[in-house]
Motif scaffolding. Structure first.
Motif, PDB file in Angstrom:
ATOM      1  N   GLN A   1       1.206   4.258  -2.951  1.00 11.91           N
ATOM      2  CA  GLN A   1       0.800   5.774  -2.729  1.00 11.91           C
ATOM      3  C   GLN A   1       1.979   6.569  -3.429  1.00 11.91           C
ATOM      4  O   GLN A   1       1.741   7.431  -3.697  1.00 11.91           O
ATOM      5  CB  GLN A   1       0.671   5.881  -1.136  1.00 11.91           C
ATOM      6  CG  GLN A   1      -0.827   5.357  -0.596  1.00 11.91           C
ATOM      7  CD  GLN A   1      -1.827   5.371  -1.293  1.00 11.91           C
ATOM      8  OE1 GLN A   1      -2.158   6.536  -1.743  1.00 11.91           O
ATOM      9  NE2 GLN A   1      -2.723   4.505  -1.801  1.00 11.91           N
TER      10      GLN A   1
ATOM     11  N   ARG B   1      -6.607   2.915  -4.032  1.00  5.16           N
ATOM     12  CA  ARG B   1      -6.266   1.288  -3.551  1.00  5.16           C
ATOM     13  C   ARG B   1      -5.626   0.486  -4.506  1.00  5.16           C
ATOM     14  O   ARG B   1      -6.074   0.437  -5.614  1.00  5.16           O
ATOM     15  CB  ARG B   1      -7.295   0.968  -2.675  1.00  5.16           C
ATOM     16  CG  ARG B   1      -7.951   1.830  -1.728  1.00  5.16           C
ATOM     17  CD  ARG B   1      -9.381   1.232  -1.098  1.00  5.16           C
ATOM     18  NE  ARG B   1     -10.091   0.730  -2.299  1.00  5.16           N
ATOM     19  CZ  ARG B   1     -10.745  -0.423  -2.451  1.00  5.16           C
ATOM     20  NH1 ARG B   1     -11.056  -1.074  -1.241  1.00  5.16           N
ATOM     21  NH2 ARG B   1     -11.625  -0.448  -3.610  1.00  5.16           N
TER      22      ARG B   1
ATOM     23  N   TYR C   1       0.895  -1.262  -0.198  1.00  4.14           N
ATOM     24  CA  TYR C   1      -0.037  -0.170  -0.015  1.00  4.14           C
ATOM     25  C   TYR C   1       0.869   1.145   0.075  1.00  4.14           C
ATOM     26  O   TYR C   1       0.582   2.085  -0.590  1.00  4.14           O
ATOM     27  CB  TYR C   1      -0.847   0.119   1.245  1.00  4.14           C
ATOM     28  CG  TYR C   1      -1.860   1.218   1.106  1.00  4.14           C
ATOM     29  CD1 TYR C   1      -3.055   1.213   0.541  1.00  4.14           C
ATOM     30  CD2 TYR C   1      -1.559   2.381   2.117  1.00  4.14           C
ATOM     31  CE1 TYR C   1      -4.076   2.068   0.522  1.00  4.14           C
ATOM     32  CE2 TYR C   1      -2.478   3.128   1.980  1.00  4.14           C
ATOM     33  CZ  TYR C   1      -3.734   3.242   1.208  1.00  4.14           C
ATOM     34  OH  TYR C   1      -4.582   4.249   1.173  1.00  4.14           O
TER      35      TYR C   1
END
Length: 457
Positions: free
Chosen positions: A378, A397, A374
């Protein structure tokens, strides 16, 4: 007095504002009746009366019931019952399900506490319930920190009787408490529905134990929060955006550490193959057929969902399970396009596979955690997208890559049956979830209707 003079009549429907069903019978000439919300419940109660009568049981002329059907008062507190329910569910539940059960039981337990002196601080109370009470082994089978032991002793004394949930007002108050998070803000609709589902299931178990005649929560008039099942079209990346994001992943962490480069294939599997993150993390070299050119195949059979150590039997952070909503040994073959075949071959040439055959690992060779990929994702969004897009829901996501893949396939005109098979969904779920992501549907339907009408002009 007791009597064997019993006559049981047929079920009668009452046409009132809220339809109900009557079960009527007589004992020594005295008429008795009970109302039920559904015909099935009424038939079930009538059958029990008939069985008791045929077995030669004597019926009480005051209550109208044989001893076997006299409802016993619940003999335990909610907290004691919750521990019993947890012990029944835990051995057969998946780790994420265990976490959900724990969360729901904690919320309901806090809602069913008396205001008595000595109440622990809210933080200690919830920590004691979440981390110690509703996790096996049970608190009675292990040594507890003194403050936790004191808190759970207070809970055991302050917990209200299970029978209180037969009061509709109390049941409604408990359900309302599920709508609020610890910080006082509103909980997500799906979270509320999940907790309510656990409570309903728990009280079905209470019915099985003979604590209630029927589930008291299902009779409570309470508006369930609406859950949006459709995928937000704004999260869907087009092919150009997806390629830019995958390229950006390779730059995360710099060339030396290769933090991003070792995960490019992981994200590519979500986009080009529409795999779920847990499916990709569990993928092994043996699961792949990667020809020199053309299409390949991924034979999916395991998932490695990220959960907490306290929820797994192995004590590891990642569970090792079969495919979602499938029998344990079922295999789902997924064709993978040439672009992904090339990327996976390059990944194996560069990084190899783990000792257990896993395709993707972290920098230490362990299972790739959801927090790890994750964070990489980002950073990649910051590199690949303009500021306005970074601030938007676009591919926010990693899971949105799967949404992008399935939306792209459907918009390309691929048969929904084939898309559903590759995605591991039913056609109904697929079309209901992605209805808003399919472009041009209205124009196509309008054209077909217009063509049909023109034939009769």
């Amino acid at each position: 007095m007791k009597s064997l003079d019993v006559k049981v009549w047929g079920v009668r429907k009452r046409n009132t504002k809220r339809s109900s069903y009557d079960v009527r019978w007589t004992v020594a000439g005295n008429v008795f009746s009970e109302q039920f919300r559904t015909k099935g419940l009424a038939d079930h109660h009538r059958s029990k009366l008939l069985r008791a009568s045929h077995a030669g049981e004597e019926f009480d002329t005051v209550t109208g019931l044989p001893d076997s059907l006299v409802e016993r008062a619940p003999s335990m507190t909610w907290y004691a019952f919750a521990l019993k329910y947890l012990a029944m569910k835990w051995p057969h539940a998946a780790p994420n399900t265990r976490n959900g059960i724990n969360e729901a039981l904690t919320a309901v337990t806090v809602a069913l506490l008396d205001e008595r002196p000595g109440r622990p601080a809210d933080e200690l109370l919830r920590k004691s319930l979440r981390n110690w009470a509703f996790v096996l082994p049970s608190p009675d089978d292990r040594e507890l920190p003194p403050d936790v032991a004191d808190a759970l002793h207070w809970v055991a004394k302050a917990s209200r009787p299970l029978s209180d949930l037969a009061d509709a007002a109390i049941g409604r108050a408990v359900l309302d408490s599920l709508k609020v998070k610890l910080d006082g803000t509103a909980a997500a609709a799906e979270t509320v529905r999940r907790k309510r589902r656990t409570l309903v299931n728990a009280l079905h178990y209470a019915v099985d134990l003979g604590e209630f005649k029927e589930n008291p929560i299902t009779a409570v008039r309470w508006k369930k929060p609406k859950v949006a099942n459709e995928v937000d079209p704004r999260v869907v990346a087009n092919p150009e955006q997806a390629r830019a994001l995958l390229t950006a992943v390779s730059y995360v962490g710099g060339y030396g550490r290769a933090r991003g480069r070792r995960l490019v294939g992981l994200f590519a599997c979500m986009y080009y193959g529409a795999l779920r993150p847990a499916e990709v993390v569990g993928l092994t070299e043996a699961d792949l057929k990667l020809p020199g050119n053309g299409w390949g195949t991924a034979l999916l059979n395991r998932t490695r969902p990220s959960v907490g150590k306290q929820w797994t039997d192995s004590g590891e952070t990642h569970d090792d399970r079969g495919l979602k909503n499938r029998p344990v040994e079922e295999v789902r073959p997924v064709p993978i396009p040439p672009q992904l075949v090339v990327m996976l071959r390059e990944h194996l040439e560069t990084f190899g596979a783990a000792k257990d055959g896993r395709l993707f690992t972290n920098e230490r060779g362990g299972v790739v955690g959801s927090s790890t990929y994750y964070r990489v994702w980002q950073e990649a969004r910051m590199l690949a997208l303009p500021p306005a897009a970074v601030a938007s829901p676009l591919a926010a996501r990693p899971y949105d890559l799967r949404h992008s893949a399935l939306s792209t396939w459907l918009n390309a005109g691929v048969d929904p049956t084939e898309v559903a098979a590759r995605a591991g969904n039913s056609v109904e779920v697929l079309l209901s979830r992605y209805a808003k992501c399919i472009d041009g549907r209205q124009e196509i339907v309008n054209r077909k209707i217009e063509e049909l009408l023109s034939e009769y002009e």
